[in-house]
Design an enzyme around this catalytic site. Structure first.
Site, PDB file in Angstrom:
ATOM      1  CG  ASP A 119      -0.064  -0.357   2.957  1.00 39.48           C
ATOM      2  OD1 ASP A 119       0.856   0.688   2.387  1.00 39.48           O
ATOM      3  OD2 ASP A 119      -0.935  -0.931   3.655  1.00 39.48           O
ATOM      4  CG  HIS A 158       4.339 -10.216  -0.483  1.00 34.59           C
ATOM      5  ND1 HIS A 158       3.775  -9.905   0.341  1.00 34.59           N
ATOM      6  CD2 HIS A 158       5.481 -10.514  -0.321  1.00 34.59           C
ATOM      7  CE1 HIS A 158       3.813 -11.034   0.543  1.00 34.59           C
ATOM      8  NE2 HIS A 158       4.884 -11.780   0.755  1.00 34.59           N
ATOM      9  CB  CYS A 169       5.373  -5.706 -19.857  1.00 39.99           C
ATOM     10  SG  CYS A 169       5.125  -7.041 -20.902  1.00 39.99           S
ATOM     11  CB  CYS A 177       9.269  -7.057 -22.701  1.00 39.12           C
ATOM     12  SG  CYS A 177       8.494  -5.205 -21.571  1.00 39.12           S
ATOM     13  CD  GLU A 186      -7.504 -12.525  16.842  1.00 40.87           C
ATOM     14  OE1 GLU A 186      -6.812 -13.028  15.667  1.00 40.87           O
ATOM     15  OE2 GLU A 186      -8.331 -11.961  16.114  1.00 40.87           O
ATOM     16  CB  ALA A 202       0.316  -1.783  15.148  1.00 35.57           C
TER      17      ALA A 202
END
Ligand code: OAD
Length: 246
Positions: A99, A114, A122, A125, A220, A236
Protein backbone atom coordinates in the site's frame (compact mmCIF):
# COMPACT_ATOMS: atom_id res chain seq x y z
CA UNK A 1 5.30 -2.72 27.69
CA UNK A 2 8.85 -1.42 28.06
CA UNK A 3 10.33 0.55 25.14
CA UNK A 4 12.75 -1.40 22.93
CA UNK A 5 16.26 -1.27 24.47
CA UNK A 6 17.82 0.70 21.60
CA UNK A 7 21.42 1.79 22.18
CA UNK A 8 23.92 3.71 20.04
CA UNK A 9 25.01 0.42 18.48
CA UNK A 10 21.60 -1.21 17.96
CA UNK A 11 20.38 -2.02 14.47
CA UNK A 12 16.63 -2.40 14.11
CA UNK A 13 15.04 -4.60 11.48
CA UNK A 14 11.26 -4.22 11.28
CA UNK A 15 8.88 -6.54 9.45
CA UNK A 16 5.33 -5.34 8.86
CA UNK A 17 2.19 -7.00 7.55
CA UNK A 18 -1.38 -6.02 6.85
CA UNK A 19 -2.13 -5.41 10.56
CA UNK A 20 0.00 -2.24 10.56
CA UNK A 21 -2.35 -0.68 8.00
CA UNK A 22 -5.57 -1.96 9.56
CA UNK A 23 -6.05 1.21 11.59
CA UNK A 24 -5.76 3.21 8.36
CA UNK A 25 -8.88 1.39 7.16
CA UNK A 26 -7.24 -1.15 4.84
CA UNK A 27 -8.63 -4.66 5.38
CA UNK A 28 -6.16 -7.39 6.34
CA UNK A 29 -6.19 -10.74 4.52
CA UNK A 30 -7.04 -13.40 7.06
CA UNK A 31 -9.06 -11.60 9.75
CA UNK A 32 -12.88 -11.69 9.67
CA UNK A 33 -13.95 -9.48 6.76
CA UNK A 34 -10.42 -9.73 5.33
CA UNK A 35 -9.52 -9.64 1.65
CA UNK A 36 -9.19 -13.42 1.38
CA UNK A 37 -12.52 -14.18 3.09
CA UNK A 38 -14.80 -16.01 0.68
CA UNK A 39 -12.27 -15.57 -2.12
CA UNK A 40 -10.33 -18.19 -4.03
CA UNK A 41 -6.84 -16.71 -3.83
CA UNK A 42 -5.78 -18.79 -6.81
CA UNK A 43 -8.14 -16.71 -8.95
CA UNK A 44 -6.75 -13.30 -8.02
CA UNK A 45 -3.27 -13.91 -6.61
CA UNK A 46 -1.53 -16.49 -8.77
CA UNK A 47 -0.06 -16.45 -12.25
CA UNK A 48 -2.50 -19.18 -13.35
CA UNK A 49 -5.45 -17.09 -12.18
CA UNK A 50 -4.13 -14.12 -14.13
CA UNK A 51 -3.52 -16.19 -17.26
CA UNK A 52 -7.08 -17.55 -17.06
CA UNK A 53 -8.78 -14.17 -16.61
CA UNK A 54 -6.53 -11.07 -16.45
CA UNK A 55 -9.44 -8.65 -16.22
CA UNK A 56 -10.85 -10.41 -13.14
CA UNK A 57 -7.46 -9.97 -11.47
CA UNK A 58 -7.28 -6.35 -12.59
CA UNK A 59 -10.76 -5.67 -11.15
CA UNK A 60 -9.57 -6.95 -7.76
CA UNK A 61 -6.42 -4.77 -7.74
CA UNK A 62 -8.25 -1.81 -9.32
CA UNK A 63 -10.70 -1.84 -6.41
CA UNK A 64 -7.74 -1.83 -4.01
CA UNK A 65 -6.18 1.07 -5.92
CA UNK A 66 -9.43 2.99 -5.71
CA UNK A 67 -9.70 2.37 -1.96
CA UNK A 68 -6.25 3.92 -1.43
CA UNK A 69 -7.70 7.35 -2.25
CA UNK A 70 -9.38 7.43 1.17
CA UNK A 71 -6.53 6.27 3.42
CA UNK A 72 -3.60 7.86 5.23
CA UNK A 73 -0.75 6.54 7.41
CA UNK A 74 -1.62 5.94 11.07
CA UNK A 75 0.28 6.31 14.36
CA UNK A 76 2.16 3.04 13.82
CA UNK A 77 3.52 4.10 10.41
CA UNK A 78 4.48 7.49 11.88
CA UNK A 79 6.25 5.99 14.91
CA UNK A 80 8.38 3.80 12.60
CA UNK A 81 9.26 6.75 10.35
CA UNK A 82 10.23 8.86 13.38
CA UNK A 83 12.50 6.11 14.69
CA UNK A 84 14.16 5.73 11.30
CA UNK A 85 14.91 9.46 11.35
CA UNK A 86 16.90 8.84 14.57
CA UNK A 87 18.64 5.60 13.58
CA UNK A 88 19.40 6.32 9.93
CA UNK A 89 21.26 3.41 8.31
CA UNK A 90 20.89 1.36 11.49
CA UNK A 91 17.22 0.94 10.55
CA UNK A 92 15.59 -1.20 7.86
CA UNK A 93 11.92 -1.83 7.27
CA UNK A 94 10.81 -4.91 5.32
CA UNK A 95 7.12 -4.83 4.53
CA UNK A 96 4.76 -7.37 3.03
CA UNK A 97 2.31 -4.55 2.37
CA UNK A 98 1.81 -3.16 -1.10
CA UNK A 99 0.00 0.00 0.00
CA UNK A 100 2.97 2.41 0.16
CA UNK A 101 1.80 3.83 3.52
CA UNK A 102 5.23 3.50 5.15
CA UNK A 103 6.74 5.72 2.46
CA UNK A 104 3.76 8.11 2.76
CA UNK A 105 4.60 8.43 6.48
CA UNK A 106 8.20 9.32 5.61
CA UNK A 107 10.00 5.96 5.80
CA UNK A 108 12.86 5.77 3.30
CA UNK A 109 14.70 2.54 4.01
CA UNK A 110 11.88 0.28 2.91
CA UNK A 111 12.13 -3.14 1.26
CA UNK A 112 8.86 -4.03 -0.44
CA UNK A 113 8.80 -7.81 -0.23
CA UNK A 114 5.52 -8.14 -2.14
CA UNK A 115 5.75 -5.22 -4.57
CA UNK A 116 3.58 -2.12 -4.77
CA UNK A 117 -0.07 -1.75 -5.69
CA UNK A 118 0.51 1.56 -7.46
CA UNK A 119 2.97 0.13 -9.97
CA UNK A 120 2.41 -2.03 -13.05
CA UNK A 121 4.79 -4.02 -15.21
CA UNK A 122 4.64 -6.00 -18.39
CA UNK A 123 3.82 -9.68 -18.03
CA UNK A 124 6.17 -10.49 -20.93
CA UNK A 125 8.98 -7.98 -21.48
CA UNK A 126 11.68 -6.74 -19.09
CA UNK A 127 10.62 -3.08 -19.14
CA UNK A 128 11.05 -1.68 -15.60
CA UNK A 129 7.91 -1.44 -13.42
CA UNK A 130 6.26 1.98 -13.61
CA UNK A 131 3.90 4.03 -11.47
CA UNK A 132 0.29 3.36 -12.44
CA UNK A 133 -2.73 4.48 -10.43
CA UNK A 134 -5.29 3.65 -13.06
CA UNK A 135 -8.23 1.32 -12.52
CA UNK A 136 -8.90 -1.30 -15.20
CA UNK A 137 -12.39 -2.71 -14.95
CA UNK A 138 -14.04 -2.94 -18.34
CA UNK A 139 -13.32 -4.21 -21.82
CA UNK A 140 -9.96 -5.95 -22.02
CA UNK A 141 -6.92 -6.03 -19.77
CA UNK A 142 -4.39 -3.22 -20.45
CA UNK A 143 -1.62 -3.93 -22.95
CA UNK A 144 2.08 -3.10 -22.76
CA UNK A 145 2.87 -0.10 -25.00
CA UNK A 146 6.45 -1.21 -25.56
CA UNK A 147 5.47 -4.69 -26.73
CA UNK A 148 2.75 -3.20 -28.91
CA UNK A 149 5.28 -0.93 -30.62
CA UNK A 150 7.26 -4.08 -31.41
CA UNK A 151 4.18 -5.69 -32.96
CA UNK A 152 3.42 -8.00 -30.00
CA UNK A 153 0.43 -8.20 -27.68
CA UNK A 154 1.32 -8.57 -23.99
CA UNK A 155 -0.81 -7.73 -20.99
CA UNK A 156 0.24 -5.49 -18.14
CA UNK A 157 0.06 -6.89 -14.62
CA UNK A 158 0.17 -5.25 -11.19
CA UNK A 159 3.76 -5.11 -9.84
CA UNK A 160 2.91 -7.36 -6.92
CA UNK A 161 4.09 -10.80 -5.87
CA UNK A 162 1.59 -13.62 -6.24
CA UNK A 163 1.59 -17.02 -4.55
CA UNK A 164 4.26 -19.26 -6.03
CA UNK A 165 6.31 -16.33 -7.37
CA UNK A 166 9.79 -15.21 -6.37
CA UNK A 167 10.27 -12.06 -4.31
CA UNK A 168 11.55 -8.98 -6.20
CA UNK A 169 15.24 -9.35 -7.11
CA UNK A 170 17.53 -8.24 -4.30
CA UNK A 171 14.79 -7.81 -1.69
CA UNK A 172 15.76 -10.66 0.62
CA UNK A 173 19.48 -10.08 0.04
CA UNK A 174 19.12 -6.53 1.34
CA UNK A 175 17.46 -7.79 4.52
CA UNK A 176 20.07 -10.51 5.01
CA UNK A 177 22.98 -8.12 4.48
CA UNK A 178 21.53 -5.74 7.05
CA UNK A 179 21.07 -8.56 9.58
CA UNK A 180 24.50 -10.04 9.07
CA UNK A 181 26.22 -6.66 9.47
CA UNK A 182 24.34 -6.08 12.73
CA UNK A 183 25.00 -9.52 14.24
CA UNK A 184 24.29 -9.57 17.96
CA UNK A 185 23.36 -5.87 17.91
CA UNK A 186 20.31 -6.75 15.85
CA UNK A 187 16.85 -6.07 17.24
CA UNK A 188 13.95 -7.45 15.22
CA UNK A 189 10.37 -6.24 15.48
CA UNK A 190 7.47 -7.87 13.61
CA UNK A 191 4.19 -5.94 13.49
CA UNK A 192 0.73 -6.98 12.29
CA UNK A 193 1.48 -10.18 10.43
CA UNK A 194 -0.07 -13.62 10.84
CA UNK A 195 3.24 -15.50 10.54
CA UNK A 196 1.86 -17.79 7.88
CA UNK A 197 3.53 -16.58 4.70
CA UNK A 198 7.17 -17.37 3.91
CA UNK A 199 9.85 -16.20 3.82
CA UNK A 200 8.69 -13.39 6.14
CA UNK A 201 7.37 -15.81 8.76
CA UNK A 202 10.83 -17.32 9.28
CA UNK A 203 12.79 -14.07 9.62
CA UNK A 204 12.40 -14.38 13.39
CA UNK A 205 14.35 -17.67 13.31
CA UNK A 206 17.11 -16.22 11.13
CA UNK A 207 17.52 -13.32 13.58
CA UNK A 208 17.66 -15.69 16.57
CA UNK A 209 20.36 -17.76 14.81
CA UNK A 210 22.70 -14.76 14.59
CA UNK A 211 22.07 -13.82 18.22
CA UNK A 212 19.59 -10.97 17.71
CA UNK A 213 16.61 -10.31 19.97
CA UNK A 214 13.02 -10.39 18.76
CA UNK A 215 9.79 -8.54 19.51
CA UNK A 216 6.29 -9.02 18.18
CA UNK A 217 3.33 -6.64 18.18
CA UNK A 218 0.09 -8.13 16.91
CA UNK A 219 -3.63 -7.93 17.61
CA UNK A 220 -3.81 -11.69 18.26
CA UNK A 221 -1.12 -14.36 18.71
CA UNK A 222 0.06 -15.26 15.18
CA UNK A 223 1.17 -18.73 14.05
CA UNK A 224 4.84 -18.09 14.93
CA UNK A 225 4.27 -16.20 18.23
CA UNK A 226 6.17 -18.75 20.36
CA UNK A 227 9.37 -18.08 18.40
CA UNK A 228 9.66 -14.44 19.64
CA UNK A 229 11.46 -13.34 22.82
CA UNK A 230 8.87 -10.66 23.62
CA UNK A 231 5.21 -10.51 22.59
CA UNK A 232 2.83 -7.56 22.98
CA UNK A 233 -0.77 -8.14 22.00
CA UNK A 234 -2.79 -5.12 20.92
CA UNK A 235 -3.25 -2.55 18.19
CA UNK A 236 -0.07 -1.40 16.45
CA UNK A 237 -1.18 2.24 16.44
CA UNK A 238 -1.58 2.19 20.21
CA UNK A 239 1.52 0.14 21.09
CA UNK A 240 4.25 1.30 18.70
CA UNK A 241 4.51 4.92 19.87
CA UNK A 242 5.34 3.63 23.40
CA UNK A 243 7.49 0.72 22.30
CA UNK A 244 9.59 2.93 20.04
CA UNK A 245 9.80 5.93 22.34
CA UNK A 246 13.27 7.40 22.93
P1 OAD B 1 -2.80 -11.31 7.55
O1 OAD B 1 -4.15 -10.80 7.20
O2 OAD B 1 -2.51 -12.74 7.30
O3 OAD B 1 -2.49 -11.02 9.09
C1 OAD B 1 -2.68 -9.76 9.64
C2 OAD B 1 -2.35 -9.86 11.13
O4 OAD B 1 -2.46 -8.55 11.68
C3 OAD B 1 -3.29 -10.76 11.92
O5 OAD B 1 -2.50 -11.66 12.71
C4 OAD B 1 -4.08 -9.79 12.83
O6 OAD B 1 -4.32 -10.34 14.13
C5 OAD B 1 -3.13 -8.62 12.91
N1 OAD B 1 -3.79 -7.31 13.12
C6 OAD B 1 -4.99 -6.88 12.67
N2 OAD B 1 -5.20 -5.61 13.04
C7 OAD B 1 -4.11 -5.20 13.74
C8 OAD B 1 -3.73 -4.00 14.40
N3 OAD B 1 -4.51 -2.91 14.39
N4 OAD B 1 -2.53 -3.95 15.03
C9 OAD B 1 -1.73 -5.07 15.05
N5 OAD B 1 -2.04 -6.23 14.46
C10 OAD B 1 -3.21 -6.30 13.80
O7 OAD B 1 -1.74 -10.35 6.78
P2 OAD B 1 -0.21 -10.61 6.49
O8 OAD B 1 0.44 -11.38 7.57
O9 OAD B 1 0.38 -9.30 6.12
O10 OAD B 1 0.56 -11.74 0.30
O11 OAD B 1 -0.27 -11.50 5.20
C11 OAD B 1 0.92 -11.88 4.60
C12 OAD B 1 0.72 -12.00 3.11
O12 OAD B 1 -0.34 -12.91 2.86
C13 OAD B 1 0.27 -10.73 2.43
O13 OAD B 1 1.35 -9.89 2.08
C14 OAD B 1 -0.42 -11.25 1.21
C15 OAD B 1 -1.22 -12.36 1.85
O14 OAD B 1 -1.59 -13.38 1.03
C16 OAD B 1 0.32 -11.70 -1.02
O15 OAD B 1 -0.70 -11.23 -1.50
C17 OAD B 1 1.42 -12.29 -1.84
Amino acid sequence: MQPLPITDRSHLLVLTGAGVSAESGIPTFRDAGGLWEGKDVREVATWDGFAADPLRVWRFYSERRRAMADVAPNAAHRALAALEARLGDRFLLATQNIDGLHQAAGSQRVVELHGNLMRSRCSACDRPPFEDRQAYRDGVAPLCGRCRAAGKDAVLRPDVVWFGELLPPGALARVETFGRAAGRELLFLAVGTSGLVEPAASLVDAVARIGGRTWLVNAEPPANAARFDHVALGAAGALLPTLLAA
